[in-house]
Design a protein around this motif. Sequence first.
Motif, short mmCIF file in Angstrom:
data_model
loop_
_atom_site.label_atom_id
_atom_site.label_comp_id
_atom_site.label_asym_id
_atom_site.label_seq_id
_atom_site.Cartn_x
_atom_site.Cartn_y
_atom_site.Cartn_z
N CYS A 197 0.84 -1.21 0.00
CA CYS A 197 0.00 0.00 0.00
C CYS A 197 0.87 1.26 0.00
O CYS A 197 0.58 2.23 -0.71
N VAL A 198 1.96 1.22 0.78
CA VAL A 198 2.86 2.38 0.85
C VAL A 198 3.56 2.59 -0.50
O VAL A 198 3.78 3.74 -0.92
N ILE A 199 3.89 1.51 -1.18
CA ILE A 199 4.48 1.63 -2.52
C ILE A 199 3.57 2.46 -3.42
O ILE A 199 4.03 3.34 -4.16
N HIS A 200 2.29 2.20 -3.35
CA HIS A 200 1.33 2.96 -4.16
C HIS A 200 1.30 4.43 -3.74
O HIS A 200 1.23 5.32 -4.60
N LEU A 201 1.36 4.69 -2.44
CA LEU A 201 1.36 6.08 -1.96
C LEU A 201 2.60 6.82 -2.43
O LEU A 201 2.51 7.97 -2.88
N VAL A 202 3.76 6.18 -2.31
CA VAL A 202 5.02 6.81 -2.70
C VAL A 202 5.00 7.22 -4.18
O VAL A 202 5.49 8.28 -4.56
N HIS A 203 4.38 6.38 -5.03
CA HIS A 203 4.35 6.66 -6.47
C HIS A 203 3.06 7.34 -6.90
O HIS A 203 2.82 7.50 -8.11
N LYS A 204 2.26 7.71 -5.90
CA LYS A 204 1.03 8.47 -6.15
C LYS A 204 0.05 7.70 -7.04
O LYS A 204 -0.58 8.26 -7.95
N TRP A 205 -0.06 6.41 -6.76
CA TRP A 205 -1.03 5.56 -7.45
C TRP A 205 -2.21 5.30 -6.51
O TRP A 205 -2.04 5.36 -5.28
N PRO A 206 -3.36 5.00 -7.04
CA PRO A 206 -4.50 4.64 -6.18
C PRO A 206 -4.15 3.41 -5.33
O PRO A 206 -3.63 2.43 -5.86
N VAL A 207 -4.43 3.51 -4.05
CA VAL A 207 -4.11 2.40 -3.14
C VAL A 207 -5.11 1.27 -3.34
O VAL A 207 -6.33 1.51 -3.33
N PRO A 208 -4.64 0.05 -3.54
CA PRO A 208 -5.56 -1.08 -3.76
C PRO A 208 -6.41 -1.35 -2.52
O PRO A 208 -5.96 -1.16 -1.38
N ARG A 209 -7.61 -1.81 -2.71
CA ARG A 209 -8.53 -2.12 -1.61
C ARG A 209 -8.63 -3.64 -1.44
O ARG A 209 -8.44 -4.40 -2.39
N GLY A 210 -8.95 -4.04 -0.23
CA GLY A 210 -9.25 -5.43 0.02
C GLY A 210 -8.05 -6.35 0.20
O GLY A 210 -8.20 -7.58 0.22
N LEU A 211 -6.84 -5.76 0.36
CA LEU A 211 -5.68 -6.62 0.59
C LEU A 211 -5.74 -7.20 2.00
O LEU A 211 -6.20 -6.55 2.95
N GLN A 212 -5.27 -8.42 2.15
CA GLN A 212 -5.31 -9.10 3.44
C GLN A 212 -4.51 -8.31 4.49
O GLN A 212 -3.43 -7.78 4.20
N ASP A 213 -5.02 -8.25 5.72
CA ASP A 213 -4.38 -7.59 6.86
C ASP A 213 -4.27 -6.07 6.68
O ASP A 213 -3.47 -5.42 7.36
N CYS A 214 -5.05 -5.49 5.79
CA CYS A 214 -4.97 -4.04 5.56
C CYS A 214 -6.26 -3.32 5.93
O CYS A 214 -6.46 -2.16 5.54
N ASP A 215 -7.14 -4.00 6.69
CA ASP A 215 -8.41 -3.38 7.05
C ASP A 215 -8.21 -2.12 7.89
O ASP A 215 -9.00 -1.18 7.83
N ASP A 216 -7.13 -2.11 8.70
CA ASP A 216 -6.89 -0.96 9.58
C ASP A 216 -5.91 0.04 8.98
O ASP A 216 -5.43 0.95 9.65
N PHE A 217 -5.58 -0.13 7.69
CA PHE A 217 -4.62 0.78 7.06
C PHE A 217 -5.34 2.07 6.67
O PHE A 217 -6.29 2.07 5.88
N SER A 218 -4.89 3.19 7.24
CA SER A 218 -5.50 4.50 6.98
C SER A 218 -4.62 5.27 6.00
O SER A 218 -3.46 5.58 6.31
N ILE A 219 -5.18 5.58 4.84
CA ILE A 219 -4.42 6.32 3.83
C ILE A 219 -4.07 7.72 4.35
O ILE A 219 -2.95 8.21 4.14
N LYS A 220 -4.99 8.34 5.06
CA LYS A 220 -4.76 9.68 5.60
C LYS A 220 -3.61 9.68 6.60
O LYS A 220 -2.69 10.52 6.52
N ASP A 221 -3.61 8.73 7.52
CA ASP A 221 -2.54 8.66 8.53
C ASP A 221 -1.19 8.32 7.87
O ASP A 221 -0.14 8.85 8.25
N ALA A 222 -1.24 7.45 6.86
CA ALA A 222 -0.01 7.06 6.18
C ALA A 222 0.62 8.26 5.46
O ALA A 222 1.84 8.44 5.47
#
Length: 622
Positions: free
Chosen positions: A84-109
């Motif tokens: 997910c962070v890889i996508h943020l670093v390259h300014k790509w849309p963050v994929p949804r529904g990845l395992q163990d990422c339910d608590d991943f906050s794009i805003k906080d990241a």
Amino acid sequence: MASYSLSDFKIRLIYSIITAVFEEGRALDKAYAIYFKKLKLENEEQALIVSLVNDVFRRLNYYTYVAGYKRIKDIKKHVNKIICVIHLVHKWPVPRGLQDCDDFSIKDARARMEEADKIPNLKYGCPVWLDEFGKKELGERWETEKPCFAKEPRRFIRANTLKTTREELRNMLAAEKVKTRECALPDALEVLDSSAIFKTEAFKKGLFEQQDIGSQEIPLFLDPQPGNKVIDACAGAGGKTLYLSALMKGKGSIIAMDDKDWKLNELKLRARKAGAHNIETRLIDTTKVIKRQHGKADCVLLDVPCSGSGVLKRNPESKWTDSTDSIRELTEIQTDILNRYSKMTKVGGILVYSTCSIFPCEDHNQIAAFLEHNPDFELVAEKTVYPSQGGDGFYMAKLKRLDNSRALPEENPDADTKAEEPAVADDEAPETATRTAPAAESGTSPETENSMPPESNENGPEETVSEDNPVDNSEDISETESESLDSDNANDAKDDAEDTDNTDDSEDANISEDNSGDSSNSVWGSRKHAEKESKHKDSKDSGDSGNSDDSGKAGKKDSGKKADSGKKDKRKEDKHGKDKSNKGKADKEKSDKNGTSKDHRKKSHKDGRDKEEKAKSGKKKK
């Protein structure tokens, strides 16, 4: 770079590669080799995956911090958050529904990313231990070099002048749509795109080798001449050895030594392909291999095992384990190699000591200490190539051997010794297939023959990611084609943690070397072998002594016979003496007896005369 989110396939591939490194303990280039061989990706896809994953490992503390967990070792539980962070670093849309990422906050990241960009050690992927060690060794210079370890390494190749010229090679590559440009060094080209250079006809014909521009400087620094006898004493898989042969125009002789048999094997294959027919390999399996070459070489190259601090861009995963103690051990190994192997240089000959490190404790300080205790050598020149200059980091020192009467007498090469030999072999030893060693002696790329091998992250630093931790391994696996993968897999089992390969050569990506600085490089496998040889010799000696015991028994038997014969002679002599003695006694007794009878006769005669005289005197009286 892609302008969209990664596909499910690419996400799964990135997940598998990162997991292979953290959970299976594989070196990063080995993980690439395994998956790329199976999947046969297009060049552009492979280049993209390598670029993304390498950046994760070059700045592992940065990605960990942005993902929202504190310890780098936690990454194996949250690999999808890293994606997910890889996508943020390259300014790509963050994929949804990845395992163990339910608590991943794009805003906080994103908020944590802004914070990390302001912390140099996070931004440049520099772990605390490396930052402290770098400051101690390089002072202010470290601040210039530290950012370089977060950059992707550039791609350099060397024209094989035994078969072609740089201009001819460049034209041939251009015909195959590979963009290059000439560099300052005479045989170097920089590859300007992500072309699959190992699939080109030029590579298949042995017209070039992948080798970092800094690594190319070392053979040029030694400057061997056609007809010379040259010894490359820590050859590894032979990136520098092959260049030495080209500089000598294939004339003269090169003895390539290493304590890793498989590295020498690899070198032989590469030499055959390159047309470098003046290279002979020697395995360092006993100290005699080095001693028999004392004073015989016009030129000696000691590319010793080292920390690999100059090539961290190509081996980023190696820096996430504190290697302070390993570096201290490596300096002892370097000192030992320098003191013993330098004796192979003839009077008037040239010795070059080199590392793929930029730390003075492994470089200038080693030479200063050596010269202090070896008055028969003088420093001709020394040079440090820094990563900030565009390539990888290297150090080299050129020494000349003098005819100095204060020099210590050389040891007898045939004297038995159980000391160990770090890295490489003798003229009279049987030719072997090949630091080799290594080397290695670890999973580093061919460009990194003598650096420390990456250790398992399982035991890595537990520092908070908020502080720092850099990784720098941007070796272009986009070039590590199926050929390179095959060779990597073949050597995978041989890449132990004890290997000490040379992280200095950015050679063929299709040769994975193992000298990545582990203090066991070139020097340790030989120790085990030397002990084994010593035991074998001891058993042989004891066997010989067993035979001498038999002859001793025969001797005892013979001496026993002689003793018995002596006893008989003595008894005979005693008997003869006794007979003589008895005869003497008898003669004496006889003599005594005769003497007694004579006295008796004298007495009786005297008595008779007395009686006669008495009778006469009686008559007179009458």
